[in-house]
Scaffold this motif. Structure first.
Motif, PDB file in Angstrom:
ATOM      1  N   LEU A  49       0.809  -1.225   0.000  1.00  0.00           N
ATOM      2  CA  LEU A  49       0.000   0.000   0.000  1.00  0.00           C
ATOM      3  C   LEU A  49       0.841   1.274   0.000  1.00  0.00           C
ATOM      4  CD1 LEU A  49      -2.907  -1.005   2.415  1.00  0.00           C
ATOM      5  CD2 LEU A  49      -3.088  -0.489  -0.018  1.00  0.00           C
ATOM      6  N   ILE A  50       2.167   1.148  -0.020  1.00  0.00           N
ATOM      7  CA  ILE A  50       3.021   2.333  -0.168  1.00  0.00           C
ATOM      8  C   ILE A  50       2.638   3.014  -1.486  1.00  0.00           C
ATOM      9  CG2 ILE A  50       5.389   3.164  -0.516  1.00  0.00           C
ATOM     10  CD1 ILE A  50       6.316   0.856   1.270  1.00  0.00           C
ATOM     11  N   PRO A  51       2.357   4.308  -1.461  1.00  0.00           N
ATOM     12  CA  PRO A  51       1.804   4.988  -2.649  1.00  0.00           C
ATOM     13  C   PRO A  51       2.801   5.270  -3.764  1.00  0.00           C
ATOM     14  CG  PRO A  51       2.115   6.570  -0.893  1.00  0.00           C
ATOM     15  CD  PRO A  51       2.432   5.222  -0.300  1.00  0.00           C
ATOM     16  N   VAL A  52       3.416   4.207  -4.280  1.00  0.00           N
ATOM     17  CA  VAL A  52       4.345   4.333  -5.405  1.00  0.00           C
ATOM     18  C   VAL A  52       4.063   3.187  -6.374  1.00  0.00           C
ATOM     19  CG1 VAL A  52       6.749   4.258  -6.155  1.00  0.00           C
ATOM     20  CG2 VAL A  52       6.158   5.413  -4.026  1.00  0.00           C
ATOM     21  N   LYS A  53       3.797   3.505  -7.639  1.00  0.00           N
ATOM     22  CA  LYS A  53       3.669   2.444  -8.632  1.00  0.00           C
ATOM     23  C   LYS A  53       5.033   1.817  -8.875  1.00  0.00           C
ATOM     24  CE  LYS A  53       0.945   2.911 -12.205  1.00  0.00           C
ATOM     25  NZ  LYS A  53       0.291   3.433 -13.427  1.00  0.00           N
ATOM     26  N   PRO A  54       5.106   0.516  -9.117  1.00  0.00           N
ATOM     27  CA  PRO A  54       4.028  -0.403  -9.475  1.00  0.00           C
ATOM     28  C   PRO A  54       3.325  -1.071  -8.294  1.00  0.00           C
ATOM     29  CG  PRO A  54       6.130  -1.520  -9.662  1.00  0.00           C
ATOM     30  CD  PRO A  54       6.438  -0.112  -9.250  1.00  0.00           C
ATOM     31  N   LEU A  55       3.535  -0.623  -7.051  1.00  0.00           N
ATOM     32  CA  LEU A  55       2.846  -1.183  -5.898  1.00  0.00           C
ATOM     33  C   LEU A  55       1.363  -0.819  -5.958  1.00  0.00           C
ATOM     34  CD1 LEU A  55       5.465  -0.331  -3.116  1.00  0.00           C
ATOM     35  CD2 LEU A  55       5.141  -2.520  -4.285  1.00  0.00           C
ATOM     36  N   ASP A  56       0.530  -1.585  -5.247  1.00  0.00           N
ATOM     37  CA  ASP A  56      -0.910  -1.334  -5.274  1.00  0.00           C
ATOM     38  C   ASP A  56      -1.250   0.070  -4.807  1.00  0.00           C
ATOM     39  OD1 ASP A  56      -1.479  -3.892  -6.181  1.00  0.00           O
ATOM     40  OD2 ASP A  56      -1.548  -4.733  -4.165  1.00  0.00           O
ATOM     41  N   GLY A  57      -0.517   0.554  -3.804  1.00  0.00           N
ATOM     42  CA  GLY A  57      -0.781   1.895  -3.292  1.00  0.00           C
ATOM     43  C   GLY A  57      -0.628   2.958  -4.358  1.00  0.00           C
ATOM     44  N   GLY A  58       0.331   2.777  -5.258  1.00  0.00           N
ATOM     45  CA  GLY A  58       0.538   3.721  -6.350  1.00  0.00           C
ATOM     46  C   GLY A  58      -0.638   3.755  -7.296  1.00  0.00           C
ATOM     47  N   HIS A  59      -1.226   2.591  -7.559  1.00  0.00           N
ATOM     48  CA  HIS A  59      -2.409   2.528  -8.426  1.00  0.00           C
ATOM     49  C   HIS A  59      -3.622   3.168  -7.754  1.00  0.00           C
ATOM     50  CE1 HIS A  59      -0.779  -0.083 -11.612  1.00  0.00           C
ATOM     51  NE2 HIS A  59      -0.083  -0.662 -10.643  1.00  0.00           N
ATOM     52  N   ILE A  60      -3.697   3.031  -6.423  1.00  0.00           N
ATOM     53  CA  ILE A  60      -4.833   3.595  -5.693  1.00  0.00           C
ATOM     54  C   ILE A  60      -4.783   5.123  -5.668  1.00  0.00           C
ATOM     55  CG2 ILE A  60      -5.982   3.747  -3.445  1.00  0.00           C
ATOM     56  CD1 ILE A  60      -4.955   0.859  -2.923  1.00  0.00           C
ATOM     57  N   VAL A  61      -3.610   5.690  -5.337  1.00  0.00           N
ATOM     58  CA  VAL A  61      -3.532   7.144  -5.186  1.00  0.00           C
ATOM     59  C   VAL A  61      -3.587   7.880  -6.529  1.00  0.00           C
ATOM     60  CG1 VAL A  61      -2.266   6.975  -3.011  1.00  0.00           C
ATOM     61  CG2 VAL A  61      -0.989   7.185  -5.161  1.00  0.00           C
ATOM     62  N   GLU A  62      -3.489   7.135  -7.633  1.00  0.00           N
ATOM     63  CA  GLU A  62      -3.718   7.763  -8.943  1.00  0.00           C
ATOM     64  C   GLU A  62      -5.099   8.402  -8.991  1.00  0.00           C
ATOM     65  OE1 GLU A  62      -1.234   5.557 -12.512  1.00  0.00           O
ATOM     66  OE2 GLU A  62      -3.283   4.917 -12.057  1.00  0.00           O
ATOM     67  N   ALA A  63      -6.027   7.805  -8.246  1.00  0.00           N
ATOM     68  CA  ALA A  63      -7.396   8.325  -8.237  1.00  0.00           C
ATOM     69  C   ALA A  63      -7.583   9.461  -7.240  1.00  0.00           C
ATOM     70  CB  ALA A  63      -8.371   7.187  -7.908  1.00  0.00           C
ATOM     71  N   ILE A  64      -6.524   9.811  -6.528  1.00  0.00           N
ATOM     72  CA  ILE A  64      -6.620  10.856  -5.504  1.00  0.00           C
ATOM     73  C   ILE A  64      -5.813  12.092  -5.885  1.00  0.00           C
ATOM     74  CG2 ILE A  64      -6.261  11.410  -3.067  1.00  0.00           C
ATOM     75  CD1 ILE A  64      -6.522   8.383  -2.478  1.00  0.00           C
ATOM     76  N   SER A  65      -4.483  11.946  -5.931  1.00  0.00           N
ATOM     77  CA  SER A  65      -3.623  13.087  -6.244  1.00  0.00           C
ATOM     78  C   SER A  65      -2.205  12.622  -6.550  1.00  0.00           C
ATOM     79  CB  SER A  65      -3.583  14.066  -5.068  1.00  0.00           C
ATOM     80  OG  SER A  65      -2.574  15.038  -5.259  1.00  0.00           O
ATOM     81  N   PRO A  66      -1.533  13.261  -7.514  1.00  0.00           N
ATOM     82  CA  PRO A  66      -0.145  12.900  -7.812  1.00  0.00           C
ATOM     83  C   PRO A  66       0.811  13.206  -6.670  1.00  0.00           C
ATOM     84  CG  PRO A  66      -0.764  14.871  -9.014  1.00  0.00           C
ATOM     85  CD  PRO A  66      -2.021  14.319  -8.407  1.00  0.00           C
ATOM     86  N   ILE A  67       0.421  14.122  -5.797  1.00  0.00           N
ATOM     87  CA  ILE A  67       1.277  14.498  -4.669  1.00  0.00           C
ATOM     88  C   ILE A  67       1.569  13.290  -3.780  1.00  0.00           C
ATOM     89  CG2 ILE A  67       1.440  15.922  -2.577  1.00  0.00           C
ATOM     90  CD1 ILE A  67      -0.307  17.997  -4.000  1.00  0.00           C
ATOM     91  N   LEU A  68       0.544  12.442  -3.588  1.00  0.00           N
ATOM     92  CA  LEU A  68       0.695  11.277  -2.716  1.00  0.00           C
ATOM     93  C   LEU A  68       1.729  10.292  -3.241  1.00  0.00           C
ATOM     94  CD1 LEU A  68      -3.050  10.570  -1.771  1.00  0.00           C
ATOM     95  CD2 LEU A  68      -1.275  11.598  -0.342  1.00  0.00           C
ATOM     96  N   CYS A  69       1.925  10.286  -4.564  1.00  0.00           N
ATOM     97  CA  CYS A  69       2.904   9.368  -5.150  1.00  0.00           C
ATOM     98  C   CYS A  69       4.315   9.663  -4.659  1.00  0.00           C
ATOM     99  CB  CYS A  69       2.862   9.455  -6.676  1.00  0.00           C
ATOM    100  SG  CYS A  69       1.322   8.828  -7.378  1.00  0.00           S
ATOM    101  N   TYR A  70       4.596  10.938  -4.385  1.00  0.00           N
ATOM    102  CA  TYR A  70       5.943  11.321  -3.949  1.00  0.00           C
ATOM    103  C   TYR A  70       6.154  11.022  -2.467  1.00  0.00           C
ATOM    104  CZ  TYR A  70       6.264  13.713  -8.422  1.00  0.00           C
ATOM    105  OH  TYR A  70       6.293  13.977  -9.770  1.00  0.00           O
TER     106      TYR A  70
END
Length: 246
Positions: free
Chosen positions: A134-155
């Protein structure tokens, strides 16, 4: 782990791929069964399967074509066609950690019923594997999830990956984390550029709020469970107790 096919027809695994998956699954059971015990080996393989089953069932529910890809030296994966939008993609991504977290709870219940420390370790393993995903970085699942929220979370996820990279001692883990970070930088950069212009990422505020709430609940429930288990039990001694070689 998910792999997208960009709306091309989904092909079932070839005989070669199926044989490779069988070999990897067999080696996983053989190595973990020899080093730890057979129950842990099978239970660990089940953690990978249930995680991917979560993605699979969610994909089927959304009528997205999907097949089980198989096993690799670093886990398992499914292959699905590229979802219509980031909302579908985020829902598919959530399915894995959700099912994995439930499995962790089931393992914990089995431990309480049987008193077998193997299931306690499996519970902790399942929770950590799915929390890490769930860490918000693709290719992890968290990265795919936060795509629907905000790019800021990816960093925000990169400091966690860097910390894990510094903390782990196993070379295999360091190599895996390194490739995740490299892939994450590339995919996050592309995502940031496309976010404001690509219709794939268009989502209303109400849906974003729902994803924030669901994602937060998933992360917090797994994090609290991990902290509880870690602080309640002496994991160094418990891990040692189930190893064949003391």
């Amino acid at each position: 782990m998910e792999k997208e096919s960009h709306r091309e027809p989904i092909k079932k695994s070839s005989i070669r791929e199926t044989l490779f998956s069988i070999i990897i699954a067999s080696l996983t059971i053989l190595i973990l069964g020899f080093a730890i015990n057979l129950k842990y080996a099978i239970g660990y393989l089940f953690i990978l399967i249930i995680h991917e089953l979560g993605h699979y069932i969610t994909s089927k529910f959304l009528k997205v074509n999907v097949v089980f890809g198989g096993f690799t030296p670093i886990g398992a994966y499914i292959v699905h066609e590229n979802p219509k939008n980031c909302k579908e993609n985020a829902l598919i991504a959530m399915g894995g950690p959700l099912f994995g977290g439930i499995l962790g709870l089931i393992y914990y219940i089995v431990y309480h019923v049987t008193g077998d420390y193997t299931f306690l370790v499996l519970s902790f393993t399942s929770i950590i594997v799915n929390l890490s995903n769930l860490i918000p970085v693709k290719p992890l699942d968290g990265g795919h999830i936060v795509e629907a929220i905000s790019p800021i979370l990816c960093y925000i996820g990169f400091p966690f990956l860097i910390y894990m990279f510094i903390s782990v001692n196993k070379l295999k883990s360091k190599i895996l984390l390194f490739f995740i970070m490299v892939a994450g930088v590339y995919q996050t950069y592309n995502f940031t550029i496309k976010y404001k212009t690509d219709s794939y990422y268009k989502l209303d505020k109400y849906s974003k709020i729902k994803f924030i709430i669901i994602y937060s609940i998933l992360v917090l429930s797994l994090a609290i469970s991990a902290i509880y288990l870690y602080n309640t039990f002496n994991y160094k001694d418990i891990f040692k107790s189930i190893f064949r070689f003391k």
